[in-house]
Structures are given as structure tokens and as C-alpha cells.
Design a protein around this motif. Structure first.
Motif, PDB file in Angstrom:
ATOM      1  N   VAL A  42       0.959   4.919  12.809  1.00 40.09           N
ATOM      2  CA  VAL A  42       0.400   3.564  12.737  1.00 40.09           C
ATOM      3  C   VAL A  42       1.282   2.678  11.861  1.00 40.09           C
ATOM      4  N   ILE A  43       1.698   3.211  10.712  1.00 36.23           N
ATOM      5  CA  ILE A  43       2.507   2.428   9.775  1.00 36.23           C
ATOM      6  C   ILE A  43       3.864   2.081  10.391  1.00 36.23           C
ATOM      7  N   ALA A  44       4.528   3.069  10.988  1.00 38.44           N
ATOM      8  CA  ALA A  44       5.846   2.829  11.586  1.00 38.44           C
ATOM      9  C   ALA A  44       5.758   1.813  12.721  1.00 38.44           C
ATOM     10  N   ASN A  45       4.727   1.919  13.548  1.00 38.46           N
ATOM     11  CA  ASN A  45       4.560   0.966  14.645  1.00 38.46           C
ATOM     12  C   ASN A  45       4.285  -0.443  14.124  1.00 38.46           C
ATOM     13  N   ALA A  46       3.517  -0.534  13.045  1.00 41.52           N
ATOM     14  CA  ALA A  46       3.222  -1.842  12.460  1.00 41.52           C
ATOM     15  C   ALA A  46       4.483  -2.459  11.857  1.00 41.52           C
ATOM     16  N   GLU A  47       5.295  -1.645  11.184  1.00 42.84           N
ATOM     17  CA  GLU A  47       6.562  -2.148  10.644  1.00 42.84           C
ATOM     18  C   GLU A  47       7.451  -2.673  11.774  1.00 42.84           C
ATOM     19  N   ALA A  48       7.531  -1.910  12.862  1.00 42.80           N
ATOM     20  CA  ALA A  48       8.358  -2.330  14.002  1.00 42.80           C
ATOM     21  C   ALA A  48       7.852  -3.644  14.587  1.00 42.80           C
ATOM     22  N   ALA A  49       6.538  -3.814  14.627  1.00 40.14           N
ATOM     23  CA  ALA A  49       5.964  -5.055  15.155  1.00 40.14           C
ATOM     24  C   ALA A  49       6.311  -6.244  14.262  1.00 40.14           C
TER      25      ALA A  49
ATOM     26  N   LEU B  44       3.100  -9.145   4.631  1.00 38.13           N
ATOM     27  CA  LEU B  44       3.039  -9.450   6.061  1.00 38.13           C
ATOM     28  C   LEU B  44       2.596  -8.223   6.861  1.00 38.13           C
ATOM     29  N   LEU B  45       3.038  -7.051   6.436  1.00 39.03           N
ATOM     30  CA  LEU B  45       2.614  -5.809   7.078  1.00 39.03           C
ATOM     31  C   LEU B  45       1.104  -5.635   6.970  1.00 39.03           C
ATOM     32  N   LEU B  46       0.550  -5.966   5.821  1.00 43.91           N
ATOM     33  CA  LEU B  46      -0.903  -5.899   5.653  1.00 43.91           C
ATOM     34  C   LEU B  46      -1.612  -6.918   6.541  1.00 43.91           C
ATOM     35  N   ASP B  47      -1.003  -8.092   6.743  1.00 41.83           N
ATOM     36  CA  ASP B  47      -1.577  -9.071   7.676  1.00 41.83           C
ATOM     37  C   ASP B  47      -1.704  -8.454   9.068  1.00 41.83           C
ATOM     38  N   TYR B  48      -0.637  -7.805   9.507  1.00 42.12           N
ATOM     39  CA  TYR B  48      -0.637  -7.200  10.846  1.00 42.12           C
ATOM     40  C   TYR B  48      -1.686  -6.087  10.939  1.00 42.12           C
ATOM     41  N   LEU B  49      -1.711  -5.203   9.946  1.00 47.68           N
ATOM     42  CA  LEU B  49      -2.663  -4.095   9.959  1.00 47.68           C
ATOM     43  C   LEU B  49      -4.104  -4.596   9.875  1.00 47.68           C
ATOM     44  N   ALA B  50      -4.325  -5.636   9.080  1.00 49.46           N
ATOM     45  CA  ALA B  50      -5.668  -6.210   8.997  1.00 49.46           C
ATOM     46  C   ALA B  50      -6.109  -6.722  10.362  1.00 49.46           C
TER      47      ALA B  50
ATOM     48  N   PHE C  61       0.845  -1.193   0.000  1.00 53.64           N
ATOM     49  CA  PHE C  61       0.000   0.000   0.000  1.00 53.64           C
ATOM     50  C   PHE C  61       0.879   1.241   0.000  1.00 53.64           C
ATOM     51  N   ALA C  62       0.274   2.351  -0.380  1.00 50.21           N
ATOM     52  CA  ALA C  62       0.942   3.647  -0.381  1.00 50.21           C
ATOM     53  C   ALA C  62       0.089   4.625   0.405  1.00 50.21           C
ATOM     54  N   ALA C  63       0.702   5.316   1.357  1.00 53.38           N
ATOM     55  CA  ALA C  63      -0.030   6.321   2.121  1.00 53.38           C
ATOM     56  C   ALA C  63      -0.348   7.535   1.259  1.00 53.38           C
ATOM     57  N   GLY C  64       0.499   7.777   0.270  1.00 56.43           N
ATOM     58  CA  GLY C  64       0.342   8.907  -0.646  1.00 56.43           C
ATOM     59  C   GLY C  64       1.406   8.788  -1.713  1.00 56.43           C
ATOM     60  N   ALA C  65       1.814   9.903  -2.275  1.00 56.31           N
ATOM     61  CA  ALA C  65       2.883   9.876  -3.268  1.00 56.31           C
ATOM     62  C   ALA C  65       4.204   9.519  -2.588  1.00 56.31           C
ATOM     63  N   GLY C  66       5.105   8.875  -3.341  1.00 52.55           N
ATOM     64  CA  GLY C  66       6.407   8.530  -2.788  1.00 52.55           C
ATOM     65  C   GLY C  66       6.832   7.130  -3.169  1.00 52.55           C
ATOM     66  N   THR C  67       7.818   6.604  -2.432  1.00 50.39           N
ATOM     67  CA  THR C  67       8.361   5.274  -2.684  1.00 50.39           C
ATOM     68  C   THR C  67       7.660   4.248  -1.802  1.00 50.39           C
ATOM     69  N   TYR C  68       7.094   3.236  -2.437  1.00 46.01           N
ATOM     70  CA  TYR C  68       6.403   2.161  -1.714  1.00 46.01           C
ATOM     71  C   TYR C  68       6.683   0.838  -2.421  1.00 46.01           C
ATOM     72  N   ASN C  69       7.353  -0.055  -1.709  1.00 45.08           N
ATOM     73  CA  ASN C  69       7.734  -1.342  -2.278  1.00 45.08           C
ATOM     74  C   ASN C  69       6.598  -2.352  -2.198  1.00 45.08           C
ATOM     75  N   VAL C  70       6.749  -3.415  -2.973  1.00 48.15           N
ATOM     76  CA  VAL C  70       5.790  -4.522  -2.960  1.00 48.15           C
ATOM     77  C   VAL C  70       6.609  -5.800  -2.797  1.00 48.15           C
ATOM     78  N   THR C  71       6.580  -6.376  -1.606  1.00 45.30           N
ATOM     79  CA  THR C  71       7.397  -7.545  -1.273  1.00 45.30           C
ATOM     80  C   THR C  71       6.622  -8.459  -0.327  1.00 45.30           C
TER      81      THR C  71
END
Length: 228
Positions: A149-156, A114-120, A99-109
Motif C-alpha cells: 500500500v505504501i509503495a503504491n501510494a508513493e508511486a501515485a 502529501l503522501l498522507l493526503d493520498y492515503l487519507a 508516519f513509520a510502518a515500524g522501526a527504521g528510517t522515516y523522513n518528515v517532509t
């Protein structure tokens, strides 16, 4: 000063439209429901190897876009949209999400999957539910555009991988860090995770790891100190 006649002026205007459209298609384009600012989303799609020539589809709060990754998995899409956006990369038999929060660099891996699993889990839904609800669910839209929210989810996710596999990722900002397949850093992390069985050959997190991420997210719902 020589004035242009009506026919000449219309020809020049049409030519300008064609050139502008061609430029948009060359770097990825999209549809705009009207009034959304034009922005660029780009990044790298990889699963340990680049998803060369993958089809990239972005579905946003408002607007949608698409692009084709190059041989290194890099993609760029410029279109009118309001974020956040979900991102789907498909290459051969592999389909992964981000996902992308807005414009910028957002990878798909596999890590962004897994990050989406956590956020879901945090949002009380599934990844498929989260992807489907991005255009209409205010809670999903808020979470996927909230930097805390995103940074905390990445850290988790980083902590979960460390505790489960003993692997320390090179960066906790794996969603947005720039990288090149085959180089040290984020791509090497994917190779290490694949060798450890944390991700599978089809680019997905191992089922047990995905389930653990969802459970961890459910145990830390947004609004209970997660920054949401």
C-alpha cells in the motif's frame, strides 16, 4: 568471594537504572503501554532546508516517543512501541507530518505530508482524521503498515507531481530514503518543488496539490487493486 551487602546491592541497582534512563533520553525516549518491543525510528525532517532542532513526536498503535532533531534535521527515537506510528515535526512556525510502518528510517517532509493526503483519500478520511485514528482504527493501522500500500501510494504521488508540474523526483521511496539537507537527491527535489510552487514556504503542499492527492486517493480506495 566477597559478598555484597544489601545496601551496596541496592545502590548498584539504582545506578544501573539511572544509566539506562540517561541513555534512552539522549537519543529520544517515549512511553510504552507494556509488552511492546523496543525499536528505533529515525530519519530527516526538512522542507528544502533542515528543520533544525525540530521537536519530533511519534504516536503509535501502542506506545509513543519523542526526540529533538539536530542541526541537519536528523532525529532518532528509541522506545517501546507497536507500529505503525504517526510522526509530527515542529520547528518554529512549521509543522509537518509523516508516519513509520515500524522501526527504521522515516523522513518528515512536504512529500510525506502529501503522501498522507493520498492515503487519507484512499481511506475515506482527512489527514487530521488519519493522524487522530492511528491508535484505534484497524483500517488506518493496516494501511500504514502495509509495504505494498505504501509503495503504491508513493508511486501515485510521484506520478501526480510529474503530471502536474513536470518534475521527476530522484526517488520514489521518498518516505524512507536517507538524505542530507543541502545535498543532491531528495533534498534537491524539495528545492525544485518549492521553486515550482508545489510546496509553500511553511512546508505544506500547495492547497491545489493536496486536494488533487486526496482526490486521486479517493479514486483508488484501498482494497480495489491498491494492495490493501
Amino acid at each position: 568471594m566477597k559478598l555484597l551487602n544489601g545496601a551496596t546491592l541496592r545502590t548498584l541497582q539504582f545506578g544501573s537504572i539511572v544509566l539506562a534512563t540517561s541513555a534512552l533520553v539522549a537519543c529520544g525516549g517515549g512511553t510504552n503501554s507494556g509488552g511492546s518491543p523496543v525499536g528505533t525510528v529515525g530519519g530527516t525532517a526538512a522542507v528544502g532546508v533542515a528543520l533544525a532542532n525540530a521537536s519530533i513526536t511519534l504516536t503509535c498503535k501502542n506506545g509513543s516517543g519523542s526526540a529533538t532533531a539536530n542541526s541537519n534535521g536528523a532525529y532518532t527515537a528509541t522506545f517501546g512501541f507497536d507500529g505503525p506510528c504517526t510522526i509530527t515535526a515542529t520547528g518554529g512556525a512549521i509543522t509537518i507530518h509523516s508516519f513509520a510502518a515500524g522501526a527504521g528510517t522515516y523522513n518528515v517532509t512536504p512529500l510525506t505530508e502529501l503522501l498522507l493526503d493520498y492515503l487519507a483519500g484512499q481511506l475515506g478520511t482527512t489527514v487530521s482524521g488519519l493522524l487522530a485514528g492511528i491508535t484505534s482504527n484497524p483500517s488506518y493501522q493496516s494501511a500504514l503498515s502495509n509495504s505494498t500500500v505504501i509503495a503504491n501510494a508513493e508511486a501515485a504521488v510521484v506520478t501526480l507531481i510529474k503530471n502536474t508540474y513536470g518534475i521527476t523526483l530522484s526517488s520514489s521511496s521518498f518516505l524512507t530514503v536517507s538524505f542530507t539537507p543541502g545535498a543532491p537527491g531528495a533534498d534537491a527535489d524539495l528545492d525544485t518543488l518549492l521553486a515550482a510552487g508545489a510546496i509553500t514556504s511553511n512546508g505544506q503542499p500547495a492547497a491545489s496539490l493536496a486536494a488533487a492527492a486526496q482526490a486521486a486517493g479517493a479514486a483508488a480506495p484501498i482494497g480495489s487493486g491498491s494492495g490493501g
